[in-house]
Design an enzyme around this catalytic site. Sequence first.
Site, PDB file in Angstrom:
ATOM      1  N   SER A 138       0.640  -1.283  -0.050  1.00  0.00           N
ATOM      2  CA  SER A 138      -0.077  -0.269  -0.260  1.00  0.00           C
ATOM      3  C   SER A 138       0.810   1.278  -0.051  1.00  0.00           C
ATOM      4  CB  SER A 138      -1.035   0.011   1.155  1.00  0.00           C
ATOM      5  OG  SER A 138      -0.228  -0.308   2.432  1.00  0.00           O
ATOM      6  N   ASP A 186      -3.411   7.036  11.650  1.00  0.00           N
ATOM      7  CA  ASP A 186      -2.410   6.176  10.691  1.00  0.00           C
ATOM      8  C   ASP A 186      -1.254   7.020  10.468  1.00  0.00           C
ATOM      9  OD1 ASP A 186      -1.138   5.207   8.239  1.00  0.00           O
ATOM     10  OD2 ASP A 186      -2.808   5.403   7.250  1.00  0.00           O
ATOM     11  N   HIS A 239       1.103   5.600   6.418  1.00  0.00           N
ATOM     12  CA  HIS A 239       0.791   5.892   5.095  1.00  0.00           C
ATOM     13  C   HIS A 239       1.053   7.583   4.975  1.00  0.00           C
ATOM     14  CE1 HIS A 239      -1.420   1.974   5.151  1.00  0.00           C
ATOM     15  NE2 HIS A 239      -1.153   1.973   4.036  1.00  0.00           N
TER      16      HIS A 239
END
Length: 454
Positions: A192, A433, A436
């Site tokens: 990802s 998060d 990312h």
Amino acid sequence: MQRWQKKKTHFPLIALIFFVFIAFSILYSESKIQGIHREQSHGDDNGDHLGSAVEEGSSLNFTPAQNLNLSKKSPVSIDKSTTCVSTVRYNGRRAVSAVHRVKSSVRRAASEVEGCNLFSGKWVFDNISYPLYNESDCPYMSDQLACHKHGRPDLGYHFWRWQPHNCNLKRWNTVGMWEKLRGKRLMFVGDSLNRGQWISMLCLLQSAIPADKQSITPNSELTIFRAENYNATVEFLWAPLLVESNSDDPVDHRLNERILRPDSILRHSSKWEHADILVFNTYLWWRQGSVKLLWSNEENSVCEEVDGLGGMELAMEAWADWVDAHVDPMKKKIFFVTMSPTHLTKEEWEPGSEGNCYNETQPISDKKYWGSGSDLPTMRMVEKVLSRLGSKVSVLNITQLSEYRKDGHPTIYRKFWEPLEPEKQANPSSYSDCIHWCLPGVPDVWNELLFQFL
Ligand SMILES: *[C@@H]1O[C@H](CO)[C@@H](O)[C@H](O)[C@H]1NC(C)=O
Ligand SMILES: *[C@@H]1O[C@H](CO)[C@@H](O)[C@H](O)[C@H]1NC(C)=O
Ligand SMILES: *[C@@H]1O[C@H](CO)[C@@H](O)[C@H](O)[C@H]1NC(C)=O
Ligand SMILES: *[C@@H]1O[C@H](CO)[C@@H](O)[C@H](O)[C@H]1NC(C)=O
Ligand SMILES: *[C@@H]1O[C@H](CO)[C@@H](O)[C@H](O)[C@H]1NC(C)=O
Ligand SMILES: *[C@@H]1O[C@H](CO)[C@@H](O)[C@H](O)[C@H]1NC(C)=O
């Protein structure tokens, strides 16, 4: 699917990483390809079709003919239903050939342009040239990375330029990049984080293509952006462990038991072999504890267990063998992106404090800063594997420069399959998060660095 929403707060760290991965990998097929095509198949949004496509045990029924075909390396493909009948410790036997290969490592992987190390430098605030595109102007933006849209109040993370110490970067030039891509296939392959870099690339490039000359074909594993007027594609292939594994379906896979074929790259290489420019990454999926190896010639489903680093080394060696055997550097360009840092523990850059990357608005200025999320033994191993490939691979060594960017992560300002609920938004210590990266942001600079090498 794991009911992560129901978990109590105060996850252990590893559970938090897992939680982010589960959510993000599941959401991959939902990756909000807004505008152009939206004909995704059955209900990926909430993942409630999970399992329906899996016929239990079917993958274990192979015919003797297949099994005897020694030229075919992967007699049984691995998927979510694959199980280990028993597990023994990895005994290292198969790594012998890897040891042998390393001896011949005399070449160094290319990582410099004209004698300047582009990866050593500092971040400079520059709200004149940055951002290179606006979040809302990019039809391919992912809701997982569109931080402003999801309420991030500070926009400082848009405005940082990477300044190498001893030279300048060539200015990003969208048309110039398209000229380099004319008639070619550019493919990102990995997890990802690599998908984030691919989305960044689409956002950087799409404005130069008239709407009727661009299209995107969503696919669970391989997603292809086409620019007709340049006869070029910019693609993303989901292959988080590089080799064949039970995590190869971006939607439907198992995380609690990762099983892989350390000697089989064919499932993915058959999709990437036609690309002209390839950008690979792999790292975080190896950081979740041990993995299980199921070798191609193992007929009784006896797995070997090895730690993540050992597993990653085997996968990297298999990948490197492919590069060595198939890449003519005059015809194909191969890049490897080093590990993307995480900022899960504020204490690491501000001793004595608590929390994570939430609320961070400035890069770290300590030149030597290196967080615990970037594993040095992994870096040494990657270096060793890449060095034997010499000029066949270029390194995008983004680790140090991204280490500084504690301000660049989505934290609570992102969407999974639905916006974060208010009580989660109110609890950034559990729901941020810090893995990312927001867009526009840090991955744009990774792509600017890629541009320097093409
Ligand atoms: C063996 O595998 C190779 C490569 O996949 C294939 O070309 C060949 O037809 C297979 N032979 C048999 C007998 O299945
Ligand atoms: C850029 O930042 C400076 C300093 O923060 C500010 O004074 C200026 O208005 C900003 N310019 C733009 C175009 O946002
Ligand atoms: C982003 O939007 C602002 C305001 O609408 C505009 O001034 C700026 O030129 C845009 N930037 C880019 C790179 O398109
Ligand atoms: C488009 O590019 C492909 C390679 O990606 C090439 O085979 C094909 O001939 C090109 N077509 C045109 C019209 O240039
Ligand atoms: C985040 O910053 C705001 C404003 O500076 C502050 O009120 C809040 O306590 C901070 N939250 C955390 C979790 O650090
Ligand atoms: C990447 O850069 C770091 C320094 O920032 C260095 O220690 C490491 O060896 C480099 N990795 C590779 C694969 O070149």
